[in-house]
Design a protein around this motif. Structure first.
Motif, PDB file in Angstrom:
ATOM      1  N   ARG A   2      23.455  37.081  41.723  1.00  0.00           N
ATOM      2  CA  ARG A   2      24.101  37.375  40.452  1.00  0.00           C
ATOM      3  C   ARG A   2      23.155  38.219  39.627  1.00  0.00           C
ATOM      4  N   ALA A  28      37.661  44.358  34.822  1.00  0.00           N
ATOM      5  CA  ALA A  28      37.047  43.348  35.680  1.00  0.00           C
ATOM      6  C   ALA A  28      35.586  43.132  35.297  1.00  0.00           C
ATOM      7  N   GLU A  31      30.634  39.790  38.943  1.00  0.00           N
ATOM      8  CA  GLU A  31      30.086  38.446  39.122  1.00  0.00           C
ATOM      9  C   GLU A  31      28.817  38.431  39.959  1.00  0.00           C
ATOM     10  N   THR A  47      31.505  41.162  44.027  1.00  0.00           N
ATOM     11  CA  THR A  47      32.606  40.321  43.553  1.00  0.00           C
ATOM     12  C   THR A  47      32.782  40.507  42.056  1.00  0.00           C
ATOM     13  N   TYR A  48      34.041  40.538  41.672  1.00  0.00           N
ATOM     14  CA  TYR A  48      34.439  40.731  40.281  1.00  0.00           C
ATOM     15  C   TYR A  48      35.484  39.676  39.943  1.00  0.00           C
ATOM     16  N   ARG A  49      35.712  39.467  38.656  1.00  0.00           N
ATOM     17  CA  ARG A  49      36.776  38.577  38.182  1.00  0.00           C
ATOM     18  C   ARG A  49      37.642  39.406  37.247  1.00  0.00           C
ATOM     19  N   ARG A  50      38.956  39.379  37.499  1.00  0.00           N
ATOM     20  CA  ARG A  50      39.915  40.125  36.666  1.00  0.00           C
ATOM     21  C   ARG A  50      41.151  39.268  36.473  1.00  0.00           C
ATOM     22  N   ARG A  53      41.354  36.180  38.506  1.00  0.00           N
ATOM     23  CA  ARG A  53      41.384  36.298  39.968  1.00  0.00           C
ATOM     24  C   ARG A  53      40.148  37.020  40.477  1.00  0.00           C
ATOM     25  N   ARG A  54      39.694  36.611  41.629  1.00  0.00           N
ATOM     26  CA  ARG A  54      38.520  37.242  42.248  1.00  0.00           C
ATOM     27  C   ARG A  54      38.943  38.512  42.974  1.00  0.00           C
ATOM     28  N   SER A  56      37.166  41.455  45.597  1.00  0.00           N
ATOM     29  CA  SER A  56      36.040  41.750  46.476  1.00  0.00           C
ATOM     30  C   SER A  56      36.034  43.242  46.757  1.00  0.00           C
ATOM     31  N   GLU A  76      47.226  39.206  50.356  1.00  0.00           N
ATOM     32  CA  GLU A  76      46.207  39.875  49.554  1.00  0.00           C
ATOM     33  C   GLU A  76      46.424  41.383  49.651  1.00  0.00           C
ATOM     34  N   GLY A  92      42.063  41.779  47.025  1.00  0.00           N
ATOM     35  CA  GLY A  92      42.328  40.774  46.002  1.00  0.00           C
ATOM     36  C   GLY A  92      43.723  40.207  46.110  1.00  0.00           C
TER      37      GLY A  92
END
Length: 108
Positions: A2, A28, A31, A47-50, A53-54, A56, A76, A92
């Motif tokens: 991280r 996004a 992470e 990895t991101y969060r938007r 939701r994750r 990749s 996905e 995603g």
């Protein structure tokens, strides 16, 4: 691992044969990331969060055998783009149409 984009680039640098990139993705939050393989190629996985939701994002040296565009990968979305000698593959949850503009927002 991280950290901020600059920390991730430094972490990835000794593990791949290309200059690592950590693009911002519209809407996004980054992470973290790790080294991985994609087929026979060494890749960076971010990895991101938007919207809860994750996402990749795989970044690897150009993989011309992977067609650009978006498709449904069994629940996905998968979107691929080639740019600057690299292949970006965003995976995603949800419909591929929702991921296409997110991948398009990635600036190398």
């Amino acid at each position: 691992v991280r950290g901020a984009a600059s920390e991730l680039r430094a972490y990835f640098a000794p593990h791949v044969a290309f200059a690592p990139v950590v693009p911002a993705l519209e809407g996004a939050a980054l992470e973290g990331g790790r080294n991985c393989t994609f087929g026979d190629a060494k890749a960076n996985l971010l990895t991101y969060r938007r919207e809860g939701r994750r996402l990749s994002l795989f970044v690897l040296e150009s993989a011309p055998d992977v067609a650009p565009g978006c498709t449904d990968g069994g629940g996905e979305g998968v979107c691929v783009r080639h740019e600057g000698g690299l292949t970006l593959m965003l995976v995603g949850e949800g419909a591929p149409a929702t991921l296409e503009p997110v991948l398009a927002s990635a600036r190398l």
